[in-house]
Design an enzyme around this catalytic site. Structure first.
Site, PDB file in Angstrom:
ATOM      1  N   LYS A  56      13.771   3.012  17.192  1.00 22.56           N
ATOM      2  CA  LYS A  56      13.586   2.633  15.759  1.00 22.56           C
ATOM      3  C   LYS A  56      14.449   1.210  15.290  1.00 22.56           C
ATOM      4  O   LYS A  56      13.490   0.362  14.685  1.00 22.56           O
ATOM      5  CB  LYS A  56      14.143   3.608  14.915  1.00 22.56           C
ATOM      6  CG  LYS A  56      14.409   3.531  13.310  1.00 22.56           C
ATOM      7  CD  LYS A  56      12.904   3.246  12.606  1.00 22.56           C
ATOM      8  CE  LYS A  56      12.727   2.924  11.216  1.00 22.56           C
ATOM      9  NZ  LYS A  56      13.899   2.591  10.476  1.00 22.56           N
TER      10      LYS A  56
ATOM     11  N   HIS B 272      11.967  -1.249  16.536  1.00 22.44           N
ATOM     12  CA  HIS B 272      10.573  -1.357  15.634  1.00 22.44           C
ATOM     13  C   HIS B 272      11.020  -2.224  14.361  1.00 22.44           C
ATOM     14  O   HIS B 272       9.997  -2.965  14.101  1.00 22.44           O
ATOM     15  CB  HIS B 272      10.332   0.263  15.207  1.00 22.44           C
ATOM     16  CG  HIS B 272       9.333   0.248  13.986  1.00 22.44           C
ATOM     17  ND1 HIS B 272       9.975   0.097  12.696  1.00 22.44           N
ATOM     18  CD2 HIS B 272       8.368   0.618  13.873  1.00 22.44           C
ATOM     19  CE1 HIS B 272       9.064   0.229  11.981  1.00 22.44           C
ATOM     20  NE2 HIS B 272       8.062   0.443  12.404  1.00 22.44           N
ATOM     21  N   ASN B 273      12.081  -2.027  13.739  1.00 23.69           N
ATOM     22  CA  ASN B 273      12.452  -2.903  12.713  1.00 23.69           C
ATOM     23  C   ASN B 273      12.646  -4.309  13.167  1.00 23.69           C
ATOM     24  O   ASN B 273      12.176  -5.141  12.350  1.00 23.69           O
ATOM     25  CB  ASN B 273      13.554  -2.540  12.113  1.00 23.69           C
ATOM     26  CG  ASN B 273      13.706  -1.037  11.297  1.00 23.69           C
ATOM     27  OD1 ASN B 273      12.840  -0.320  11.541  1.00 23.69           O
ATOM     28  ND2 ASN B 273      14.376  -0.852  10.429  1.00 23.69           N
TER      29      ASN B 273
ATOM     30  N   LYS C 294      18.540  -5.739   5.476  1.00 21.02           N
ATOM     31  CA  LYS C 294      19.594  -4.358   5.362  1.00 21.02           C
ATOM     32  C   LYS C 294      20.368  -4.595   6.775  1.00 21.02           C
ATOM     33  O   LYS C 294      21.415  -3.901   6.801  1.00 21.02           O
ATOM     34  CB  LYS C 294      18.828  -3.401   5.168  1.00 21.02           C
ATOM     35  CG  LYS C 294      18.638  -3.202   3.809  1.00 21.02           C
ATOM     36  CD  LYS C 294      18.493  -1.587   3.521  1.00 21.02           C
ATOM     37  CE  LYS C 294      17.436  -1.215   2.260  1.00 21.02           C
ATOM     38  NZ  LYS C 294      17.073   0.028   2.340  1.00 21.02           N
TER      39      LYS C 294
ATOM     40  N   SER D  58      10.368   6.183  10.309  1.00 20.95           N
ATOM     41  CA  SER D  58      10.121   5.200   9.824  1.00 20.95           C
ATOM     42  C   SER D  58       8.752   5.419   8.816  1.00 20.95           C
ATOM     43  O   SER D  58       7.983   6.237   9.095  1.00 20.95           O
ATOM     44  CB  SER D  58       9.564   3.917  10.819  1.00 20.95           C
ATOM     45  OG  SER D  58       8.866   2.935  10.029  1.00 20.95           O
TER      46      SER D  58
ATOM     47  N   GLU E  98       9.106  -5.429  13.188  1.00 20.27           N
ATOM     48  CA  GLU E  98       8.793  -5.774  11.994  1.00 20.27           C
ATOM     49  C   GLU E  98       9.127  -7.060  11.104  1.00 20.27           C
ATOM     50  O   GLU E  98       8.371  -7.993  10.442  1.00 20.27           O
ATOM     51  CB  GLU E  98       9.235  -4.584  11.154  1.00 20.27           C
ATOM     52  CG  GLU E  98       9.052  -4.532   9.620  1.00 20.27           C
ATOM     53  CD  GLU E  98       9.549  -3.410   9.103  1.00 20.27           C
ATOM     54  OE1 GLU E  98       9.757  -2.403   9.589  1.00 20.27           O
ATOM     55  OE2 GLU E  98      10.375  -3.593   8.077  1.00 20.27           O
TER      56      GLU E  98
HETATM   57  P1  NDP Z   1      20.882   6.713   0.348  1.00 19.15           P
HETATM   58  O1  NDP Z   1      21.167   5.852   1.745  1.00 19.15           O
HETATM   59  O2  NDP Z   1      20.819   6.059  -0.909  1.00 19.15           O
HETATM   60  O3  NDP Z   1      22.055   7.567   0.421  1.00 19.15           O
HETATM   61  C1  NDP Z   1      22.184   8.744  -0.696  1.00 19.15           C
HETATM   62  C2  NDP Z   1      22.547   9.969  -0.137  1.00 19.15           C
HETATM   63  O4  NDP Z   1      23.671  10.213   0.847  1.00 19.15           O
HETATM   64  C3  NDP Z   1      22.879  10.992  -1.105  1.00 19.15           C
HETATM   65  O5  NDP Z   1      22.163  12.181  -1.005  1.00 19.15           O
HETATM   66  C4  NDP Z   1      24.375  10.995  -1.251  1.00 19.15           C
HETATM   67  O6  NDP Z   1      24.734  12.264  -1.827  1.00 19.15           O
HETATM   68  C5  NDP Z   1      24.646  11.021   0.221  1.00 19.15           C
HETATM   69  N1  NDP Z   1      26.074  10.503   0.409  1.00 19.15           N
HETATM   70  C6  NDP Z   1      26.426   9.575   0.620  1.00 19.15           C
HETATM   71  N2  NDP Z   1      27.712   9.426   0.803  1.00 19.15           N
HETATM   72  C7  NDP Z   1      27.987  10.897   1.380  1.00 19.15           C
HETATM   73  C8  NDP Z   1      29.026  11.546   1.676  1.00 19.15           C
HETATM   74  N3  NDP Z   1      30.273  10.709   2.030  1.00 19.15           N
HETATM   75  N4  NDP Z   1      28.799  12.810   1.944  1.00 19.15           N
HETATM   76  C9  NDP Z   1      27.892  13.494   1.636  1.00 19.15           C
HETATM   77  N5  NDP Z   1      26.703  12.917   1.152  1.00 19.15           N
HETATM   78  C10 NDP Z   1      26.851  11.492   0.844  1.00 19.15           C
HETATM   79  O7  NDP Z   1      19.481   7.633   0.412  1.00 19.15           O
HETATM   80  P2  NDP Z   1      18.131   7.422   0.969  1.00 19.15           P
HETATM   81  O8  NDP Z   1      17.352   8.456   0.691  1.00 19.15           O
HETATM   82  O9  NDP Z   1      17.769   5.939   0.661  1.00 19.15           O
HETATM   83  O10 NDP Z   1      18.242   7.061   2.710  1.00 19.15           O
HETATM   84  C11 NDP Z   1      18.867   8.102   3.538  1.00 19.15           C
HETATM   85  C12 NDP Z   1      18.807   7.713   5.069  1.00 19.15           C
HETATM   86  O11 NDP Z   1      17.438   7.235   5.245  1.00 19.15           O
HETATM   87  C13 NDP Z   1      19.697   6.436   4.880  1.00 19.15           C
HETATM   88  O12 NDP Z   1      20.446   6.575   6.403  1.00 19.15           O
HETATM   89  C14 NDP Z   1      18.678   5.331   5.260  1.00 19.15           C
HETATM   90  O13 NDP Z   1      19.495   4.212   5.821  1.00 19.15           O
HETATM   91  C15 NDP Z   1      17.325   6.021   5.815  1.00 19.15           C
HETATM   92  N6  NDP Z   1      16.264   5.422   5.104  1.00 19.15           N
HETATM   93  C16 NDP Z   1      15.401   4.931   5.894  1.00 19.15           C
HETATM   94  C17 NDP Z   1      14.216   4.458   5.321  1.00 19.15           C
HETATM   95  C18 NDP Z   1      13.065   4.490   6.302  1.00 19.15           C
HETATM   96  O14 NDP Z   1      12.158   3.891   5.696  1.00 19.15           O
HETATM   97  N7  NDP Z   1      13.077   5.069   7.289  1.00 19.15           N
HETATM   98  C19 NDP Z   1      14.026   3.949   3.905  1.00 19.15           C
HETATM   99  C20 NDP Z   1      15.062   4.263   3.357  1.00 19.15           C
HETATM  100  C21 NDP Z   1      16.272   4.912   3.874  1.00 19.15           C
HETATM  101  P3  NDP Z   1      25.313  12.334  -3.384  1.00 19.15           P
HETATM  102  O15 NDP Z   1      23.697  12.510  -4.270  1.00 19.15           O
HETATM  103  O16 NDP Z   1      26.190  13.368  -3.614  1.00 19.15           O
HETATM  104  O17 NDP Z   1      25.685  10.764  -3.708  1.00 19.15           O
END
Ligand code: NDP
Length: 477
Positions: free
Chosen positions: A183, A186-187, A261, A128, A190
Site C-alpha cells: 500500500k 502504491h502511494n 501526509k 486504497s 501515486e
Molecule cells: P481518522 O484518521 O481521522 O481517525 C479518527 C478515528 O480514530 C475516530 O474513530 C476516533 O475515535 C479514532 N481514534 C483516534 N484516536 C483514538 C484512540 N486513542 N483510541 C481509540 N480511537 C481513536 O479517521 P479516518 O476515517 O479518516 O481514517 C481511518 C484510518 O484510515 C486512518 O489510519 C487513515 O490513515 C486511513 N485512511 C485511509 C484512506 C484511504 O484512502 N485508504 C483515506 C483516509 C484515511 P473518536 O471518534 O472517539 O475520536
C-alpha cells in the site's frame, strides 16, 4: 444474532467500510471510542443492512462470531496501539485483528509478532480508494497469515472493487507487513504519477501555450488511449473546472503549494534503506516539498531564466503528442522503480509476493487504477522472475518508440526553463540502466584514493587497492 465482522473506529473510513460490509449482506458489529458516532451511524444508515451497535469493547467482542474478525479503522500510529491493547485481552487464539489504517509496515510487523505470541492473527491491510472506495469497493491489500486470509478472503473479495474483467481487487499479498508495504509503494507510485501529469500540464501550458480548458481536452483524448486511468480522468475534470467566484480557471486560483501526509516520503525512506533507486518517486516527493517553500521561492523569483519563445500554434499539436510519449515512458519507469522496491522488500523480509497479482488488484478501486496495470500483470504473468519491467519486451519496445520524443520534450523544457524533475529523472534512470559503462568506475577510484576503500577489476576477481600516496602500484586487498 452474532456479527460476522466488527468495525471499530467509525470516522469516515470506518463508517463507510462497515456500511460496505452490511450492504453485502454481512451482519456488522460497530464500535467507536466516542459512542455517539456509533449511534449516528446506525441511525443514518441502519436501513442499509444488519448492524449491531456496541457501546463498550466487551459488548463489541461479545457480538462477534468465532473466530472473531475485528477491523480497526482508527488514526494510524499510537491510537492503533491503544486500540489493540484495549481489545487483545478480550480475544482468544484464532481471532483476527485487521488493521485497515495507513500504518507503517514496520509497526505492522511489530504488532503481528506481538499478537502472534498470543495466537491472534494480526492482518495489516492496505485499503486504497479513499472514502468513496471504502463505501463502494476499495482495492484491498491484506498481509498477515495465510490462515487468516482463508477466513477473511471471501468477505474481502465481496466488498472489494472489481476490475473490468470482474476479478476482485484483493489478494493475500504476503506475510505480516507485506500488505501495508505494498500500500505504501502504491502511494509512492501515486505521487510519481501525479508529478508526471503535473509536468505534462505545465509543458502544454508554458511551452505549447494551451489554456487549461484546451489541456483538459488533450487529457480527455489521452484518456481514451494507453494512458486511460483515473488520475488522467480527474485531471481533465480539475483543469476544465472554472472558479465560480472569479470566473478564472480553478487551477489558477489554487495556491501552488502541494501538501503530503507521509506515505510518499516513507516509500523513499525505505527505498534508501533497501538500496533501491526510486528516483521518480523521490523527485515527486521533493517537488511537493519545494513547492511549499514559499519564502525560498519568493527570494528566488528574480533569478535569471532563458529567453526562449513559446511554440507556434502549428508546432503545438505535434508537441502535445510528444508530451504524451514522454508521460507514458516516464510512467513505465515509475512503475518499474516501484515494483523493484516491492521485489527488494520481498527478498529482505521473505515475503511471498506475486508482483503480477499486486498489479492486478490495483486495476480497480484505488487511485492509480489504470488500463496500464493489465499490461504490467501480463508482463509478470509471462515471466514471474522478470528482473525489471524494462526487460519486458512490450515495455522495452514502447519506450524505444517513445524515446526520441521523450528526449525532445526534455530538451524543450530545459530550453524554456520549465522544470521537469519527473520526466528527467525517469530518462536518466533509463539511460543509466542501459549504459555500457557508468562513471561509477571513477567514483570507486576516488574512494580508493581518499579512503583506501578498494575496488574490483573488470578482468580479475578479488579486491584491490592502489598505493596512491606511494609508487601507485596495485596491491590485493
Ligand atoms: P481518522 O484518521 O481521522 O481517525 C479518527 C478515528 O480514530 C475516530 O474513530 C476516533 O475515535 C479514532 N481514534 C483516534 N484516536 C483514538 C484512540 N486513542 N483510541 C481509540 N480511537 C481513536 O479517521 P479516518 O476515517 O479518516 O481514517 C481511518 C484510518 O484510515 C486512518 O489510519 C487513515 O490513515 C486511513 N485512511 C485511509 C484512506 C484511504 O484512502 N485508504 C483515506 C483516509 C484515511 P473518536 O471518534 O472517539 O475520536
Amino acid at each position: 444474532t452474532t456479527a460476522q465482522i466488527g468495525v471499530t473506529g467509525l470516522a469516515v473510513m470506518g463508517s463507510n467500510l462497515a456500511r460496505n460490509f452490511a450492504r453485502n449482506g454481512y451482519t456488522v458489529a460497530v464500535h467507536n471510542r466516542t459512542a455517539s458516532r456509533t449511534h449516528a451511524l446506525v441511525e443514518e444508515h441502519g436501513s442499509e443492512g444488519d448492524f449491531i451497535a456496541a457501546e463498550t469493547a466487551k459488548e463489541f467482542v461479545a457480538a462477534l462470531e468465532r473466530p472473531r474478525r475485528l477491523v480497526i479503522m482508527v488514526k494510524a500510529g499510537d491510537p492503533t496501539d491503544a486500540v489493540i491493547q484495549e481489545f487483545a485481552p478480550l480475544l482468544e487464539p484464532g481471532d483476527m485483528i485487521i488493521d485497515g489504517g495507513n500504518a507503517h509496515f514496520a509497526d505492522t510487523r511489530r504488532r503481528e509478532r506481538e499478537l502472534r505470541e498470543k495466537g491472534i492473527h494480526f492482518v495489516g491491510t492496505g485499503i486504497s480508494g479513499g472514502e468513496e472506495g471504502a463505501l463502494n469497493g476499495p482495492s484491498i491489500m491484506p498481509g498477515g497469515s495465510k490462515e487468516s486470509y482463508d477466513s477473511l478472503g471471501p468477505m474481502l473479495e465481496k466488498i472489494s472493487a472489481k476490475a473490468k474483467d470482474g476479478a476482485p481487487c484483493v489478494t493475500h499479498v504476503g506475510a505480516d507487513g507485506a500488505g501495508h508495504f505494498v500500500k505504501m509503494v502504491h502511494n509512492g507510485i501515486e505521487y510519481a504519477d501525479m508529478q508526471l501529469i503535473g509536468e505534462a500540464y505545465q509543458l502544454l501550458r508554458d511551452v505549447a501555450g494551451y489554456s487549461p480548458a484546451q489541456i483538459a481536452e488533450i487529457f480527455r483524448t489521452w484518456n481514451t488511449g494507453r494512458l486511460d486511468s483515473y488520475l488522467i480522468e480527474i485531471t481533465a475534470e480539475v483543469l476544465s473546472h472554472v472558479d465560480a467566484a472569479t470566473g478564472k480557471p480553478f487551477v489558477d486560483v489554487v495556491v501552488d503549494q502541494a501538501e503530503q501526509k507521509g506515505t510518499g516520503r516513507w516509500t523513499v525512506q525505505i527505498a534508501l534503506d533497501l538500496g533501491v533507486p526510486v528516483s521518480g518517486i523521490a523527485e515527486a516527493v521533493f517537488a511537493r516539498s519545494l513547492s511549499g517553500h514559499a519564502a525560498l521561492r519568493e527570494a528566488s523569483r528574480g533569478l535569471a531564466g532563458p529567453s526562449a519563445t513559446p511554440l507556434s500554434e502549428a508546432e503545438a499539436g505535434a508537441f502535445a503528442d510528444r508530451v504524451e510519449q514522454a508521460l507514458y515512458a516516464s510512467k513505465i519507469v515509475s512503475y518499474t522503480q516501484g515494483f523493484h522496491e516491492i521485489a527488494a522488500a520481498r527478498e529482505e523480509y521473505d515475503w511471498d509476493i506475486d508482483l503480477g497479482a499486486v498489479s492486478a488488484i490495483w486495476r480497480g478501486g484505488c487511485i492509480i487504477r489504470a488500463a496500464f496495470l493489465d499490461r504490467i500483470r501480463a508482463a509478470y504473468d509471462a515471466r514471474a522472475d522478470l528482473p525489471s519491467l524494462l526487460s519486458d519486451e512490450t515495455f522495452a519496445r514502447e519506450i524505444a518508440d517513445a524515446q526520441d520524443d521523450w528526449r525532445e520534450v526534455i530538451v524543450a523544457a530545459t530550453r524554456q526553463g520549465v522544470p521537469t524533475p519527473g520526466f528527467s529523472a525517469a530518462l536518466a534512470y533509463y539511460d543509466a540502466l542501459r549504459a555500457e559503462r557508468l562513471p561509477a568506475a571513477l567514483t570507486q577510484g576516488q574512494r580508493d584514493f581518499f579512503g583506501a576503500h578498494t575496488y574490483r577489476r573488470t578482468d580479475r576477481d578479488g579486491s584491490f587497492h592502489t598505493l596512491w600516496g606511494g609508487d601507485r602500484s596495485e596491491v590485493s586487498a
